[in-house]
Design a protein around this motif. Structure first.
Motif, PDB file in Angstrom:
ATOM      1  N   MET A   1      61.978  29.005  18.564  1.00 60.90           N
ATOM      2  CA  MET A   1      61.447  30.160  17.658  1.00 60.90           C
ATOM      3  C   MET A   1      60.248  30.852  18.430  1.00 60.90           C
ATOM      4  O   MET A   1      59.395  30.070  18.842  1.00 60.90           O
ATOM      5  CB  MET A   1      60.642  29.502  16.157  1.00 60.90           C
ATOM      6  N   LYS A   2      60.220  32.190  18.419  1.00 59.93           N
ATOM      7  CA  LYS A   2      59.280  32.803  19.295  1.00 59.93           C
ATOM      8  C   LYS A   2      58.063  33.068  18.380  1.00 59.93           C
ATOM      9  O   LYS A   2      58.018  33.112  17.502  1.00 59.93           O
ATOM     10  CB  LYS A   2      59.749  33.830  19.625  1.00 59.93           C
ATOM     11  N   LYS A   3      56.722  32.594  18.773  1.00 57.50           N
ATOM     12  CA  LYS A   3      55.581  32.806  18.056  1.00 57.50           C
ATOM     13  C   LYS A   3      54.998  34.151  18.002  1.00 57.50           C
ATOM     14  O   LYS A   3      54.970  34.860  19.173  1.00 57.50           O
ATOM     15  CB  LYS A   3      54.475  31.492  18.641  1.00 57.50           C
ATOM     16  N   ILE A   4      54.572  34.635  16.970  1.00 58.98           N
ATOM     17  CA  ILE A   4      54.267  35.976  16.820  1.00 58.98           C
ATOM     18  C   ILE A   4      52.609  36.110  17.068  1.00 58.98           C
ATOM     19  O   ILE A   4      52.173  35.120  16.615  1.00 58.98           O
ATOM     20  CB  ILE A   4      54.394  36.661  15.792  1.00 58.98           C
ATOM     21  N   ASP A   5      52.191  37.039  17.941  1.00 50.48           N
ATOM     22  CA  ASP A   5      50.995  36.927  18.125  1.00 50.48           C
ATOM     23  C   ASP A   5      49.874  37.452  17.054  1.00 50.48           C
ATOM     24  O   ASP A   5      49.340  36.725  16.089  1.00 50.48           O
ATOM     25  CB  ASP A   5      50.497  37.887  19.446  1.00 50.48           C
ATOM     26  N   ILE A   6      50.023  38.802  16.612  1.00 54.46           N
ATOM     27  CA  ILE A   6      49.518  39.455  15.434  1.00 54.46           C
ATOM     28  C   ILE A   6      50.613  39.925  14.743  1.00 54.46           C
ATOM     29  O   ILE A   6      51.538  40.732  15.281  1.00 54.46           O
ATOM     30  CB  ILE A   6      48.687  40.569  16.104  1.00 54.46           C
ATOM     31  N   ALA A   7      50.398  39.616  13.242  1.00 52.95           N
ATOM     32  CA  ALA A   7      51.233  40.211  12.269  1.00 52.95           C
ATOM     33  C   ALA A   7      50.245  40.978  11.286  1.00 52.95           C
ATOM     34  O   ALA A   7      49.247  40.711  10.981  1.00 52.95           O
ATOM     35  CB  ALA A   7      51.623  39.044  11.467  1.00 52.95           C
ATOM     36  N   CYS A   8      50.937  42.356  11.256  1.00 56.65           N
ATOM     37  CA  CYS A   8      50.044  43.369  10.351  1.00 56.65           C
ATOM     38  C   CYS A   8      50.668  43.375   9.004  1.00 56.65           C
ATOM     39  O   CYS A   8      51.948  43.634   8.775  1.00 56.65           O
ATOM     40  CB  CYS A   8      50.185  44.750  10.828  1.00 56.65           C
ATOM     41  N   ASN A  28      53.288  28.793  10.172  1.00 62.44           N
ATOM     42  CA  ASN A  28      52.652  28.877  11.638  1.00 62.44           C
ATOM     43  C   ASN A  28      53.786  30.150  11.987  1.00 62.44           C
ATOM     44  O   ASN A  28      54.180  30.052  13.246  1.00 62.44           O
ATOM     45  CB  ASN A  28      53.157  27.547  12.285  1.00 62.44           C
ATOM     46  N   PHE A  29      53.610  31.209  11.468  1.00 62.21           N
ATOM     47  CA  PHE A  29      54.283  32.547  11.746  1.00 62.21           C
ATOM     48  C   PHE A  29      53.727  33.299  12.807  1.00 62.21           C
ATOM     49  O   PHE A  29      54.367  33.700  13.861  1.00 62.21           O
ATOM     50  CB  PHE A  29      54.542  33.247  10.578  1.00 62.21           C
ATOM     51  N   CYS A  30      52.227  33.145  12.896  1.00 64.68           N
ATOM     52  CA  CYS A  30      51.379  34.056  13.713  1.00 64.68           C
ATOM     53  C   CYS A  30      50.151  33.492  14.198  1.00 64.68           C
ATOM     54  O   CYS A  30      49.844  32.491  13.417  1.00 64.68           O
ATOM     55  CB  CYS A  30      51.449  35.267  13.340  1.00 64.68           C
ATOM     56  N   GLU A  31      49.608  34.055  15.064  1.00 65.46           N
ATOM     57  CA  GLU A  31      48.103  33.707  15.571  1.00 65.46           C
ATOM     58  C   GLU A  31      47.069  34.031  14.529  1.00 65.46           C
ATOM     59  O   GLU A  31      46.236  33.754  14.194  1.00 65.46           O
ATOM     60  CB  GLU A  31      47.818  34.025  16.722  1.00 65.46           C
ATOM     61  N   SER A  32      47.152  35.615  14.268  1.00 64.84           N
ATOM     62  CA  SER A  32      46.141  36.167  13.268  1.00 64.84           C
ATOM     63  C   SER A  32      46.749  37.503  12.879  1.00 64.84           C
ATOM     64  O   SER A  32      47.899  37.830  13.095  1.00 64.84           O
ATOM     65  CB  SER A  32      44.997  36.883  14.615  1.00 64.84           C
ATOM     66  N   PHE A  33      46.059  37.901  11.739  1.00 67.74           N
ATOM     67  CA  PHE A  33      46.671  38.811  10.875  1.00 67.74           C
ATOM     68  C   PHE A  33      45.565  40.228  10.902  1.00 67.74           C
ATOM     69  O   PHE A  33      44.445  39.955  11.178  1.00 67.74           O
ATOM     70  CB  PHE A  33      46.466  38.485   9.424  1.00 67.74           C
ATOM     71  N   LEU A  34      46.360  41.286  10.703  1.00 69.00           N
ATOM     72  CA  LEU A  34      45.523  42.380  10.345  1.00 69.00           C
ATOM     73  C   LEU A  34      46.119  42.809   9.096  1.00 69.00           C
ATOM     74  O   LEU A  34      47.301  43.199   8.718  1.00 69.00           O
ATOM     75  CB  LEU A  34      46.169  43.738  11.385  1.00 69.00           C
ATOM     76  N   ILE A  59      54.314  42.613  14.784  1.00 65.78           N
ATOM     77  CA  ILE A  59      55.159  42.838  13.474  1.00 65.78           C
ATOM     78  C   ILE A  59      54.295  43.643  12.372  1.00 65.78           C
ATOM     79  O   ILE A  59      53.355  43.243  12.420  1.00 65.78           O
ATOM     80  CB  ILE A  59      55.713  41.544  13.234  1.00 65.78           C
ATOM     81  N   ILE A  60      55.018  44.532  11.822  1.00 57.05           N
ATOM     82  CA  ILE A  60      54.271  45.096  10.743  1.00 57.05           C
ATOM     83  C   ILE A  60      55.043  45.051   9.304  1.00 57.05           C
ATOM     84  O   ILE A  60      56.374  45.140   9.372  1.00 57.05           O
ATOM     85  CB  ILE A  60      54.189  46.479  10.784  1.00 57.05           C
TER      86      ILE A  60
END
Lengths: 129, 772
Positions: A1-8, A28-34, A59-60
Motif C-alpha cells: 500500500m502506497k502511503k500518501i503524503d498530503i490529503a486534501c 494511517n492513510f496519509c502524513e498530513s491534511f489540508l 489526493i483531493i
C-alpha cells in the motif's frame, strides 16, 4: 500500500471532516491534511501553492454542495491552472443524483465518485487503486 | 324480290325496246314470269273470255293439257329452250283458242336472267292481214300501246322524253311537263332543257351523260336536281337510252320521274339519324329503334349493358320483353307518355322508370324518344330513342333532399350555437334559434334590417380594424372588418365579445366563411359558439396549473433535501457510529449502540427509497434508449447469483434475444431485479419453485411476462394495495412494501404499464408493458 503524503479535504461539514480525518488517521492513510471549507477557499490556497511551487496534496476529496463556490465551480477553475504534478480527485458527496454522477465523469481529473458516508472499507479501496 | 307486274313496269320504264316486243307479239295477251311470281295482263283474260278481275287463275290453268310441254314456271322456262309456236288455250266458254306464243328473256345489268315476257298473238292477227292492212293495224296498235304506256306512266308519275337527233327536237310527255311545271303546250328545247338541271353537280353530270350517250350510246340513270320553270327545286330520276342506226345515234329517249319527296325524306332521315348519333355518342346513352307498325326493334350494345347484359344475351327485344323488364309501378306512366307522343301531343317521348338489371336490382333510366317517320295514314312508323342510366342522379337527388332536411334540422336544433347569414353588405338574412337564444333578439327585429354590428362590442371592432391596418396596411371599414380575413381565403376563427339585447356580454368563438355560388361570394356565414364555460374552465385550468407548478418545484426542493441534506446527516451518523465502535470496540456489545446502529441503517434505507421515488419523476424527460431485454435479464440474474443459488428456484428465460425496448438502463435493471427478487422472496416452500420469463408483442408494446408458482396474492383483497407505498400483505420479514411501488413508477416513467394475474397459493404472472 502506497502511503500518501498530503490529503486534501474540501467540505463544509465539520462532522464529515472530523470523521474522515479520524478514519484516515486510524487507517494511517496519509502524513498530513489540508482542509478547506468551500471551493473558493480551496482554489485560492491551492493556486498559491502551485504558484509558489510548494508541495501539493496527492489526493483531493471534494464535496459538491458547499457555500460560496460549490465543488463544480472549484473543478472548473482548478483545471485551468497549469500544473504538471498529478493530483487524484475524488468526489465525495451525499448526492446520488444520476445527473451529478454523469457530470463527474466528464472531468478527466476526477478519478471516482464516492457516495457518503466514507468507511474504513471505502478508504482501503481508494488506496488500492 | 319484286312482283312480276312491278317488274314489268320497271323493265319497260328502263328499256323502251320491250314496248316494241309487246306491240309486235303481245297484242292479245302477255304473261310475265319472274323467279317467284307471274303476271297475266288484262288483255289475255279478255282474249280468253274472262273479266279483268278474274285474277285467281294461274297461267297453267289456261293451257289445254295436251300441249303441256309449255310450262310457265321460271325454272322450266330457263331450262327448256322452247321454240316460238302455237299453243292451245282454254276459252272460258270451253272453246280452244290457238295463240302464237313468243318468249322473250329479260336480263339485268349484270346479265342475269330475271324474267320472261311471254307474248301471245292470235294467229290470224298476223297472217290474215294484208301488208297494208297490217301496217294500218300495227299503227293503230302502236297508238293504243302508246296511250296505254302514257296511262301507266301517268299513274306512276313517270314522264317520258325523246330527242330526235336528226331534227334536234325534244319531245316531253305530259307528265314530264308537269314535273317541270311547264304548261301543257310548252315546247321544250334541248339546250334549255339541259339548263333546267341545277348548276353544278347535276348539270355537269347530265351534260356529260348526254355527250356520252350520243357518242357511245352509254345509257344513264341518275338522281339529279332540277329547277322547274316556276323556279322550284326538285329531285328527279332521269333515265336515258340511245338508238343507233348505221353506227350513229339517231334517237335518245328515256323516262323522267319526280323523286323529290322520296329523296328529301331520305335525306332528312339521314340527317336526323346523324344528329341523333352524335348526340348519343356524347351522352353515353344506349339507343333503340322501333318500327311501331311491325314491332321490329333494334337496340344498341350499350342499351343492353346498362341493365347488365350483352346485346346477344338479351336479343331479340320485342315490346313484350321490354314491358316485362319495366318496374310494374312505372309501366303505366311510361305508356301514357308514349301515347301522348303517338297522338302528337308531345314532340318527344320522355319517361323515367325503373328497369330490371340482370342481377335483379332496379336501375333508374331516362328513356327519351322521337317518332322520326309516319305512315301515309299518319300513324307512327319509326321511332328512335335513347336510354340513360340515371340511378346515380336519382340517388344523389334523394341524398340531397335528405341532406337539406338534415341541415335545416341542424339550423333549428342548434339552440346553443348562433348561425347567422348575411348578404355582401352584412345585412342579416338568416338568424337561427341559437342566435335568438344567445343574443335575445327576435328574428323579426334583425332579419333584413340589421348587421352583426348590432351585437358586436365596438371596442373590439376598432381594435380589429387597427390590427388589419397594422398587418396589411389597409384601412377597412364597416362590415369588412369582420369579413377581411375570410375574404383572403382563410378560415377566420377568432374570439369576440357579443353584447346581448339586455346589455350583458359574453365571449364567443366566431367562424366566418364566405358563402359562394358558382365561385362568386354572395354572402357570409357566421357561426358563433358561446364559450363562457370554456373561458371559465380555461381560467380554472390555468390556476390549477400554477398550483401544480408550485407543488412541482416544492417537490424538487424536497428531492434535493432528501438526496443531499438528509443523506448527509444520516451518513454522518453512520460514520460517527462506525468510528465510535472502531475506537471503542467494547461498545459493540452495548445495547443502545446496537439499536443506534440498526436505526441508522433503517434511516439510510428509508432515505434510499425516498430518493428513488422522488428522482423518478424528475428524469422522465431523459432520452430513452433502445435496450436489449434479454441482455438485461441475464445481467440481473448475474447480480442475483448468490440469492438464486441459495433459494433453489428454477429460473428460465424465453425472451427473444433480439428484442429491444425503450428505457433507461438503471430503471430496467431495477425493474428486473425487483421482479426476480420478488419471485424468490415469495416462493412457496411446498413445491419446487420456478420463475419463467417470456415476451410477446402487443400493439406498440413489448410485453414481458414473468410467471412464478409462488404463494400468490389474493387479488380480491389486495388489488388496490399491490402497488401502494409501504404496503405489505405477507408476514415475510424481508417484505418492505416499497419494491412494487418503485417498480410501477419506473415502468410508468418509461411509458409502460403493469398488469397482474395471481391466485393465492398457485402463483403470480406479471405482465410488464414496455414501449417498443
Amino acid at each position: 500500500m502506497k502511503k500518501i503524503d498530503i490529503a486534501c479535504i474540501i467540505d463544509d461539514d465539520p462532522i464529515f471532516v472530523f470523521g474522515t480525518k479520524r478514519i484516515m488517521q486510524l487507517a494511517n492513510f496519509c502524513e498530513s491534511f489540508l482542509v478547506f471549507h468551500n471551493g473558493k477557499e480551496a482554489y485560492d490556497k491551492l493556486k498559491a501553492i502551485i504558484i509558489n511551487k510548494e508541495k501539493l496534496p496527492d489526493i483531493i476529496l471534494l464535496d459538491l454542495n458547499m457555500p460560496i463556490w460549490d465543488g463544480w465551480q472549484f473543478l472548473d477553475e482548478f483545471i485551468k491552472i497549469p500544473n504538471k504534478n498529478p493530483i487524484t480527485i475524488y468526489i465525495i458527496t451525499s448526492s446520488v443524483d444520476p445527473a451529478d454522477v454523469e457530470k463527474a465523469k466528464s472531468y478527466d481529473l476526477v478519478s471516482n465518485y464516492i457516495v457518503k458516508p466514507i468507511t474504513m472499507e471505502g478508504l482501503k479501496n481508494m488506496l488500492a487503486e | 324480290m319484286m312482283h312480276a307486274q312491278e317488274q314489268f313496269y320497271e323493265i319497260i320504264k328502263k328499256d323502251i325496246r320491250f314496248i316494241d316486243f309487246i306491240q309486235e307479239h303481245a297484242l292479245d295477251g302477255l304473261i310475265v314470269v319472274n323467279k317467284n311470281s307471274f303476271w297475266i295482263n288484262p288483255k289475255l283474260y279478255q282474249t280468253l273470255g274472262y273479266k279483268n278481275n278474274d285474277t285467281c287463275l294461274k297461267p297453267a290453268d289456261l293451257l289445254i293439257i295436251k300441249d303441256n310441254q309449255l310450262s310457265f314456271d321460271f325454272t322450266d322456262l330457263k331450262n327448256q329452250n322452247i321454240a316460238d309456236c302455237n299453243y292451245s288455250f282454254k276459252h272460258k266458254n270451253g272453246n280452244t283458242i290457238t295463240l302464237f306464243t313468243k318468249i322473250k328473256t329479260v336480263t339485268n345489268e349484270t346479265g342475269d336472267l330475271v324474267a320472261f315476257f311471254i307474248g301471245l298473238n292470235q294467229e290470224n292477227n298476223i297472217q290474215s292481214y294484208s301488208s297494208e292492212a297490217l301496217i294500218k293495224e300495227q299503227q293503230l296498235q302502236l297508238k293504243k300501246q302508246k296511250l296505254f304506256l302514257e296511262k301507266c306512266n301517268l299513274a306512276a308519275k313517270i314522264g317520258y322524253w325523246e330527242v330526235d337527233l336528226a331534227s334536234q327536237s325534244l319531245y316531253w310527255s305530259d307528265m314530264t311537263k308537269v314535273i317541270h311545271e311547264a304548261a301543257i303546250d310548252y315546247e321544250p328545247k334541248i339546250a334549255a332543257a339541259l339548263n333546267l338541271y341545277k348548276e353544278g353537280e347535276s348539270r355537269d353530270l347530265i351534260t356529260l351523260s348526254f355527250h356520252s350517250i350520243t357518242t357511245k350510246g352509254t345509257p344513264f340513270d341518275h338522281e339529279l336536281q332540277i329547277t322547274t320553270l316556276q323556279g322550284n327545286d326538285r329531285w328527279v330520276q332521269s333515265i336515258g337510252q340511245a338508238e343507233f342506226k348505221d353506227g350513229a345515234c339517231v334517237r335518245i329517249y328515256g323516262t323522267f320521274q319526280d323523286i323529290t319527296a322520296k329523296k328529301e325524306s331520305r335525306l332528312a332521315l339521314i340527317q336526323e339519324k346523324e344528329k341523333l348519333q352524335s348526340i348519343i355518342q356524347a351522352t353515353n346513352a344506349g339507343t333503340w329503334e322501333w318500327n311501331i307498325q311491325t314491332g321490329e326493334t333494334q337496340h344498341s350494345e350499350l342499351w343492353a349493358n346498362i341493365i347488365g347484359y350483352t346485346l346477344d344475351e338479351i336479343a331479340p327485344i320485342d315490346t313484350e320483353k321490354w314491358i316485362s323488364l319495366i318496374h310494374p309501378d312505372d309501366i303505366e306512366r311510361s305508356n301514357k307518355n308514349m301515347k301522348a307522343c303517338f297522338e302528337k301531343q308531345t314532340e318527344f317521348y320522355r319517361s323515367e322508370y325503373r328497369i330490371k338489371h340482370k342481377d335483379g336490382s332496379w336501375i333508374w333510366v331516362l328513356d327519351k324518344g322521337k317518332i322520326i317517320s309516319w305512315t301515309d295514314d299518319d300513324e307512327p312508323l319509326m321511332m328512335f330513342g335513347t336510354h340513360v342510366d340515371i340511378s346515380d342522379n336519382k340517388k344523389a337527388a334523394l341524398q340531397l333532399t335528405e341532406t337539406l332536411n338534415k341541415i335545416q334540422g341542424i339550423l333549428d336544433a342548434s339552440t346553443k350555437v348562433s348561425i347567422i347569414e348575411t348578404d355582401l353588405n352584412g345585412t342579416i338574412t338568416t338568424f337561427n334559434k341559437g342566435a335568438q337564444n344567445l343574443l335575445g333578439y327576435s328574428k323579426k327585429e334583425v332579419l333584413n334590417k340589421q348587421t352583426p354590428f348590432l351585437f358586436h362590442q365596438k371596442d373590439e371592432l376598432l381594435a380589429r380594424r387597427q390590427a388589419i391596418f397594422d398587418e396589411f396596411g389597409e384601412n377597412v371599414d364597416t362590415f369588412k372588418i369582420l369579413t377581411y380575413e375570410s375574404n383572403r381565403g382563410n378560415y377566420d376563427t377568432r374570439e369576440w365579445t357579443y353584447v346581448k339585447k339586455n346589455g350583458l356580454q359574453f365571449p364567443v368563438q366566431l367562424t366566418i366563411t364566405p358563402v359562394k355560388t358558382n365561385k362568386i361570394t354572395t354572402g357570409y356565414l357566421g357561426i358563433a359558439v358561446d364559450i363562457s364555460n370554456l373561458k371559465n374552465a380555461e381560467k380554472e385550468i390555468k390556476s390549477l396549473l400554477d398550483v401544480t407548478k408550485d407543488q412541482n418545484s416544492r417537490l424538487k426542493n424536497f428531492a434535493h433535501i432528501v438526496s443531499h441534506n438528509l443523506r448527509s446527516h444520516s451518513g454522518n451518523i453512520a460514520m460517527m457510529l462506525d468510528l465510535l465502535e472502531y475506537e471503542n470496540p467494547d461498545l459493540k456489545e452495548n445495547e443502545f449502540i446496537k439499536y443506534l446502529d440498526q436505526a441508522s441503517a433503517n434511516l439510510k434505507e428509508t432515505i434510499e427509497h425516498l430518493n428513488q421515488v422522488v428522482l423518478m419523476n424528475n428524469s422522465i424527460n431523459e432520452n430513452l434508449q433502445d435496450l436489449n431485454l434479454y441482455d438485461y435479464w441475464k445481467k440481473a440474474l448475474k447480480n442475483l447469483t448468490v440469492v438464486t443459488a441459495q433459494s433453489n428456484v428454477a429460473i428460465s428465460c424465453e425472451i427473444d434475444p433480439y428484442i429491444t425496448i425503450k428505457g433507461i438502463p438503471a430503471y430496467l435493471e431495477s425493474i428486473l431485479l425487483n421482479f426476480i427478487t420478488n419471485g424468490i422472496k415469495y416462493r412457496s416452500e411446498e413445491r419446487q419453485s420456478y420463475i419463467k420469463a417470456s415476451c410477446s408483442i402487443e400493439d406498440r408494446y413489448v410485453v414481458l411476462h414473468i410467471e412464478d408458482n409462488g404463494i400468490g396474492i389474493d387479488m380480491q383483497k389486495n388489488r388496490t394495495k399491490l402497488f401502494g407505498m409501504y404496503k405489505t400483505f405477507t408476514n415475510n420479514p424481508e417484505a418492505r412494501g416499497i419494491g412494487l411501488f418503485i417498480t410501477k413508477n419506473q415502468v410508468e416513467a418509461l411509458g409502460g404499464k403493469i398488469k397482474v394475474e395471481s391466485e393465492l397459493n398457485k402463483g403470480t404472472t406479471f405482465k410488464i408493458y414496455l414501449k417498443k
